[in-house]
Design a protein around this motif. Structure first.
Motif, PDB file in Angstrom:
ATOM      1  N   SER A 175     -10.593 -26.544 -21.643  1.00 20.01           N
ATOM      2  CA  SER A 175     -11.957 -26.278 -21.206  1.00 20.01           C
ATOM      3  C   SER A 175     -12.449 -24.947 -21.765  1.00 20.01           C
ATOM      4  O   SER A 175     -11.668 -24.041 -22.067  1.00 20.01           O
ATOM      5  CB  SER A 175     -12.012 -26.229 -19.674  1.00 20.01           C
ATOM      6  OG  SER A 175     -11.214 -25.152 -19.199  1.00 20.01           O
ATOM      7  N   ASN A 176     -13.773 -24.813 -21.887  1.00 16.59           N
ATOM      8  CA  ASN A 176     -14.362 -23.527 -22.249  1.00 16.59           C
ATOM      9  C   ASN A 176     -15.511 -23.150 -21.321  1.00 16.59           C
ATOM     10  O   ASN A 176     -16.184 -22.155 -21.520  1.00 16.59           O
ATOM     11  CB  ASN A 176     -14.834 -23.519 -23.710  1.00 16.59           C
ATOM     12  CG  ASN A 176     -15.793 -24.645 -24.020  1.00 16.59           C
ATOM     13  OD1 ASN A 176     -16.462 -25.159 -23.127  1.00 16.59           O
ATOM     14  ND2 ASN A 176     -15.849 -25.061 -25.281  1.00 16.59           N
ATOM     15  N   THR A 177     -15.707 -23.955 -20.289  1.00 14.93           N
ATOM     16  CA  THR A 177     -16.727 -23.628 -19.293  1.00 14.93           C
ATOM     17  C   THR A 177     -16.372 -24.326 -17.988  1.00 14.93           C
ATOM     18  O   THR A 177     -15.633 -25.316 -17.981  1.00 14.93           O
ATOM     19  CB  THR A 177     -18.131 -24.073 -19.760  1.00 14.93           C
ATOM     20  OG1 THR A 177     -19.106 -23.615 -18.820  1.00 14.93           O
ATOM     21  CG2 THR A 177     -18.228 -25.589 -19.865  1.00 14.93           C
ATOM     22  N   HIS A 183     -15.653 -19.103 -16.064  1.00 14.09           N
ATOM     23  CA  HIS A 183     -14.491 -19.566 -16.816  1.00 14.09           C
ATOM     24  C   HIS A 183     -13.614 -18.401 -17.258  1.00 14.09           C
ATOM     25  O   HIS A 183     -12.376 -18.453 -17.143  1.00 14.09           O
ATOM     26  CB  HIS A 183     -14.952 -20.374 -18.031  1.00 14.09           C
ATOM     27  CG  HIS A 183     -13.856 -21.105 -18.733  1.00 14.09           C
ATOM     28  ND1 HIS A 183     -13.126 -20.564 -19.774  1.00 14.09           N
ATOM     29  CD2 HIS A 183     -13.354 -22.352 -18.537  1.00 14.09           C
ATOM     30  CE1 HIS A 183     -12.229 -21.441 -20.185  1.00 14.09           C
ATOM     31  NE2 HIS A 183     -12.336 -22.534 -19.461  1.00 14.09           N
ATOM     32  N   TYR A 184     -14.211 -17.337 -17.742  1.00 13.72           N
ATOM     33  CA  TYR A 184     -13.442 -16.182 -18.203  1.00 13.72           C
ATOM     34  C   TYR A 184     -12.666 -15.555 -17.049  1.00 13.72           C
ATOM     35  O   TYR A 184     -11.481 -15.226 -17.183  1.00 13.72           O
ATOM     36  CB  TYR A 184     -14.367 -15.147 -18.839  1.00 13.72           C
ATOM     37  CG  TYR A 184     -13.650 -13.866 -19.213  1.00 13.72           C
ATOM     38  CD1 TYR A 184     -12.942 -13.766 -20.413  1.00 13.72           C
ATOM     39  CD2 TYR A 184     -13.651 -12.773 -18.353  1.00 13.72           C
ATOM     40  CE1 TYR A 184     -12.261 -12.606 -20.745  1.00 13.72           C
ATOM     41  CE2 TYR A 184     -12.970 -11.606 -18.674  1.00 13.72           C
ATOM     42  CZ  TYR A 184     -12.277 -11.529 -19.876  1.00 13.72           C
ATOM     43  OH  TYR A 184     -11.591 -10.382 -20.194  1.00 13.72           O
ATOM     44  N   ARG A 200      -4.169 -17.305 -22.043  1.00 15.09           N
ATOM     45  CA  ARG A 200      -4.844 -18.096 -21.016  1.00 15.09           C
ATOM     46  C   ARG A 200      -3.943 -18.242 -19.790  1.00 15.09           C
ATOM     47  O   ARG A 200      -2.778 -18.604 -19.889  1.00 15.09           O
ATOM     48  CB  ARG A 200      -5.188 -19.486 -21.574  1.00 15.09           C
ATOM     49  CG  ARG A 200      -5.950 -20.385 -20.591  1.00 15.09           C
ATOM     50  CD  ARG A 200      -6.193 -21.752 -21.215  1.00 15.09           C
ATOM     51  NE  ARG A 200      -6.862 -22.643 -20.282  1.00 15.09           N
ATOM     52  CZ  ARG A 200      -8.120 -23.075 -20.396  1.00 15.09           C
ATOM     53  NH1 ARG A 200      -8.848 -22.689 -21.433  1.00 15.09           N
ATOM     54  NH2 ARG A 200      -8.644 -23.886 -19.508  1.00 15.09           N
TER      55      ARG A 200
END
Length: 337
Positions: A175-177, A183-184, A200
């Motif tokens: 995933s990136n969102t 997300h971050y 991650r």
């Protein structure tokens, strides 16, 4: 898992869990069939279904295997068509999985661990490698694994150790969102750098042993601080599950006392016989204490054994220890509840 044309694949799951889409794609893209069972997969009905459907690859989670073993509901059914088991979702147990292999003439069990948020697995077993029971043998294709030491940085890849698992930042399908969170902040904030990239966060505790195999020890947020020593709930539960033949499963919870102070170790107990809720809990607590102190740490002490009819679980059957912790903490503050 080496799914081939003509295979019949059964894996109790749902489409909200990563293994749901996995079952659909892994079966149909390889020319195999899905065996779909309508109902809970914990009784003799499912065991007969596996026999009658001539399932060749059966996926499990450890809790289901524990239920099968405790009730012996697979007895009398022919699972000889199975050539491979797959396991995911929870940390597994050597004794229970040796028992499972025996249901199908000791066919191999391939461990698989991943996450819906990365669209697949990050560590797995492999039929191309020698396997160790209840262990993983290799990172998944395209994935780099790191075990973080006490200083929060990765230990060398060839060094045994236990710690929180981190993933390389570039993972197929990750995933990136997120729809309802940052997300971050969830996956990258506070993580160490590796070759100029932030690792991650995944949140599982893993051990890499001297032979290069990996063992899962549950979630990092399932660790407790008992007497100043960090310990995984799963380690304690494995010991307590074997203490008494009347015990179906346990959950080890660190509960803060009502007046403050260090966490107390409480064992939530589910008995095989639901009518056994009034068992001698004091004696059971003593047995838990002896086993934990002998096999894990002589300084650990079980403060309570509390009976439950069942443990709260997520949709993917993972024990919700946080919910248990809240219930037990509330009971400590309100003894009449």
């Amino acid at each position: 898992m080496d799914i081939r044309k003509g295979d019949i694949v059964a894996w109790p799951t749902n489409l909200g869990w990563m293994m749901g889409p996995w079952l659909v794609y892994a079966s149909l893209l390889n020319g195999a069939s899905m065996a779909l069972y309508n109902g809970a997969p914990v009784g003799s009905g499912f065991a007969k279904f596996v026999q009658d459907a001539k399932v060749t690859m059966l996926g499990v989670i450890p809790s289901i295997v524990r239920a099968w073993k405790s009730t012996n509901c697979t007895a009398g059914y022919d699972w000889s068509a199975i050539r491979c088991f797959g396991s995911t979702g929870e940390a597994s147990n050597v004794d229970e999985y040796l028992w499972l292999m025996g249901r199908a003439h000791y066919k191999p069990i391939i461990e698989y661990c991943g996450g819906t948020e990365i669209g697949g697995g990050f560590i797995t077993g492999s039929l191309l490698q020698a396997q160790s029971l209840a262990a993983f043998s290799t990172p998944a294709m395209g994935c780099c694994l790191f075990i973080l030491g006490n200083d929060g940085y990765p230990i060398p890849q060839n060094v045994p150790g236990t710690g929180e698992l981190a993933l390389g930042p570039l993972v197929f399908g990750a995933s990136n969102t997120l729809l309802n969170a940052d997300h971050y902040e969830v996956y990258f904030k506070g993580m160490p750098l590796w070759k100029g990239r932030v690792l991650r966060r995944h949140g599982d505790v893993f051990e890499r042993n001297s032979r290069g195999y990996y063992h899962a020890h549950g979630r990092a947020d399932d660790t407790m601080n008992i007497g100043g020593i960090k310990v995984s709930s799963v380690e304690i539960e494995r010991i307590c599950n074997a203490v008494d033949s009347n015990v179906l499963e346990t959950a080890a919870i660190g509960v803060p006392p009502s007046g403050g102070g260090p966490e107390q170790l409480v064992i939530a107990v589910v008995f095989k016989d639901p009518d056994n809720m009034k068992a001698d809990l004091d004696q059971l607590k003593k047995s838990f204490n002896s086993a934990v102190q002998k096999n894990l740490n002589p300084l650990f002490r079980v403060s309570q054994a509390v009976p439950f009819s069942s443990l709260p679980r997520t949709a993917t059957n993972k024990v919700m220890r946080r919910v248990l912790r809240q219930q037990l903490a509330q009971a400590n503050q309100n003894p009449r509840l």
